[in-house]
Design a protein around this motif. Structure first.
Motif, PDB file in Angstrom:
ATOM      1  N   ASN A 285       0.854  -1.183   0.000  1.00 12.62           N
ATOM      2  CA  ASN A 285       0.000   0.000   0.000  1.00 12.62           C
ATOM      3  C   ASN A 285       0.891   1.236   0.000  1.00 12.62           C
ATOM      4  O   ASN A 285       1.482   1.583   1.025  1.00 12.62           O
ATOM      5  N   VAL A 286       1.021   1.887  -1.154  1.00  9.64           N
ATOM      6  CA  VAL A 286       1.913   3.049  -1.275  1.00  9.64           C
ATOM      7  C   VAL A 286       1.163   4.359  -1.052  1.00  9.64           C
ATOM      8  O   VAL A 286       1.551   5.412  -1.572  1.00  9.64           O
ATOM      9  N   ALA A 287       0.095   4.304  -0.258  1.00  8.90           N
ATOM     10  CA  ALA A 287      -0.652   5.492   0.152  1.00  8.90           C
ATOM     11  C   ALA A 287      -1.101   6.291  -1.074  1.00  8.90           C
ATOM     12  O   ALA A 287      -1.618   5.717  -2.027  1.00  8.90           O
ATOM     13  N   SER A 288      -0.878   7.611  -1.091  1.00 12.34           N
ATOM     14  CA  SER A 288      -1.417   8.420  -2.182  1.00 12.34           C
ATOM     15  C   SER A 288      -0.708   8.186  -3.512  1.00 12.34           C
ATOM     16  O   SER A 288      -1.195   8.638  -4.559  1.00 12.34           O
ATOM     17  N   ALA A 289       0.434   7.475  -3.500  1.00 12.89           N
ATOM     18  CA  ALA A 289       1.118   7.136  -4.757  1.00 12.89           C
ATOM     19  C   ALA A 289       0.490   5.917  -5.429  1.00 12.89           C
ATOM     20  O   ALA A 289       0.895   5.543  -6.530  1.00 12.89           O
ATOM     21  N   SER A 290      -0.507   5.309  -4.794  1.00 16.22           N
ATOM     22  CA  SER A 290      -1.110   4.076  -5.309  1.00 16.22           C
ATOM     23  C   SER A 290      -1.729   4.258  -6.690  1.00 16.22           C
ATOM     24  O   SER A 290      -1.504   3.449  -7.597  1.00 16.22           O
ATOM     25  N   LEU A 291      -2.513   5.305  -6.879  1.00 17.01           N
ATOM     26  CA  LEU A 291      -3.202   5.485  -8.164  1.00 17.01           C
ATOM     27  C   LEU A 291      -2.242   5.871  -9.283  1.00 17.01           C
ATOM     28  O   LEU A 291      -2.356   5.332 -10.391  1.00 17.01           O
ATOM     29  N   PRO A 292      -1.266   6.777  -9.056  1.00 21.15           N
ATOM     30  CA  PRO A 292      -0.259   6.988 -10.109  1.00 21.15           C
ATOM     31  C   PRO A 292       0.502   5.713 -10.461  1.00 21.15           C
ATOM     32  O   PRO A 292       0.785   5.469 -11.639  1.00 21.15           O
ATOM     33  N   LEU A 293       0.815   4.881  -9.461  1.00 23.92           N
ATOM     34  CA  LEU A 293       1.503   3.621  -9.729  1.00 23.92           C
ATOM     35  C   LEU A 293       0.649   2.720 -10.606  1.00 23.92           C
ATOM     36  O   LEU A 293       1.144   2.092 -11.552  1.00 23.92           O
ATOM     37  N   GLN A 294      -0.636   2.647 -10.334  1.00 20.93           N
ATOM     38  CA  GLN A 294      -1.523   1.819 -11.154  1.00 20.93           C
ATOM     39  C   GLN A 294      -1.612   2.345 -12.584  1.00 20.93           C
ATOM     40  O   GLN A 294      -1.644   1.572 -13.549  1.00 20.93           O
ATOM     41  N   LEU A 295      -1.636   3.667 -12.731  1.00 17.59           N
ATOM     42  CA  LEU A 295      -1.717   4.254 -14.067  1.00 17.59           C
ATOM     43  C   LEU A 295      -0.450   3.981 -14.866  1.00 17.59           C
ATOM     44  O   LEU A 295      -0.510   3.602 -16.045  1.00 17.59           O
TER      45      LEU A 295
END
Length: 328
Positions: A285-295
């Motif tokens: 769980n990379v906190a707020s970096a999670s969605l950029p990582l998925q993109l």
């Protein structure tokens, strides 16, 4: 004219720690072998270097992004440091990031736990739409490894500290510019009466110098109930306003805290599971970096590209739920 997502980049520290190693490190209480993996699906997480800071992770991602997009420091009109983590209480970590990047633009921090990057996109979009700025850099540096409790006295303490054992360090950066319409819409909701279900309380006015308050303290069951209590209304209303359904998206990013919860959430809100990008097992769980990582992961896998629609769904302590819709 609107707000275009000109680029996105992530930085993942090279050091990785397995869930088995995490369980071995806990003392004197030792959880049953394999328990953390069985409950969360997390196999590994990234840990930054001893002398690195949250700002360093953001800077690493931002440098990569600026190089990939051919953007000079002088072209950035505004820097938003959007992160749950920070280098220190004062000054805003955005100043530290700007100094390391040699930026000379205005800066500010945007902070809302794991929804910080999504709210950063919302703020950037509004400021670009107003004509105030043309090019906004949103940078995040998440360093939760500094707040994990390793000395655990018993089961109760282990359960309160449990979410910390899934967390991972990472940096992310997004470049938003005035141009063709890319950010199509945003929608957010919150139930702030539940703020106390997950906290990192040290360092503020309430607990300025108590070392026992420098660790994550979360009630996982109450946190899940709080998220479920938010419902799907803001997601449905945002999609309806944009004339879209989940089937219109090439990729749907959902903030990931555990695989069982991700599956339950997807079923509850009607997200097709074949549109999800699963990053949690290898990256935590990379906190707020999670969605950029998925993109970034979806692009690398060839699952989305120019012209495609992507949905970014954020869940954050506090608690809040949000959706940002972007055409790449």
């Amino acid at each position: 004219m609107g707000t275009q997502l000109a680029g996105v980049a992530v930085h993942l520290p090279e050091q990785q720690v397995s869930t088995t190693e995490v369980e071995r490190r806990l003392a004197p209480f030792t959880p049953p072998a394999g328990l953390i993996h069985r409950l969360t699906g997390v196999e590994s997480r990234h840990v930054m270097g001893e002398h690195e800071q949250a700002s360093d992770l953001a800077v690493a991602a931002a440098r990569k992004l600026l190089a990939e997009t051919g953007t000079a420091a002088a072209d950035v009109d505004l820097l938003l440091f959007a992160s749950a983590s920070q280098d220190m209480v004062e000054p805003a970590t955005a100043h530290i990031v700007a100094a390391k990047l040699e930026l000379r633009c205005p800066v500010m921090d945007v902070k809302n736990a794991c929804n910080s990057v999504l709210n950063g996109i919302e703020v950037a979009d509004a400021l670009i739409a107003s004509g105030r700025y043309r090019t906004v850099l949103v940078a995040s540096g998440e360093a939760p490894s500094r707040a994990v409790r390793w000395q655990v006295g018993g089961l109760a303490e282990f359960l309160r500290a449990f979410p910390g054992y899934t967390l991972s360090d990472a940096g992310a950066a997004l470049l938003l510019t005035r141009g063709e319409e890319g950010v199509l819409g945003c929608g957010f909701t919150a139930d702030s009466s539940r703020w106390d279900v997950g906290t990192l309380p040290g360092g503020g006015s309430r607990y300025p110098r108590d070392p026992e308050r420098t660790y994550f303290d979360m009630d996982g069951a109450r946190l899940k109930d709080a998220f479920l209590g938010l419902g799907r209304g803001v997601l449905d209303s945002t999609l309806d306003r944009l004339g879209l359904t989940w089937d219109d998206f090439a990729v749907i990013g959902v903030h990931q805290v555990s695989l069982p919860y991700l599956d339950m959430f997807a079923r509850q809100v009607g997200v097709p599971t074949d549109r999800l990008v699963i990053t949690l097992p290898q990256h935590g769980n990379v906190a707020s970096a999670s969605l950029p990582l998925q993109l970034v992961t979806a692009r690398q896998l060839g699952r989305c590209g120019p012209g495609d629609l992507v949905a970014l769904v954020g869940l954050a302590g506090g608690v809040s739920l949000g959706l940002v819709v972007i055409r790449l």
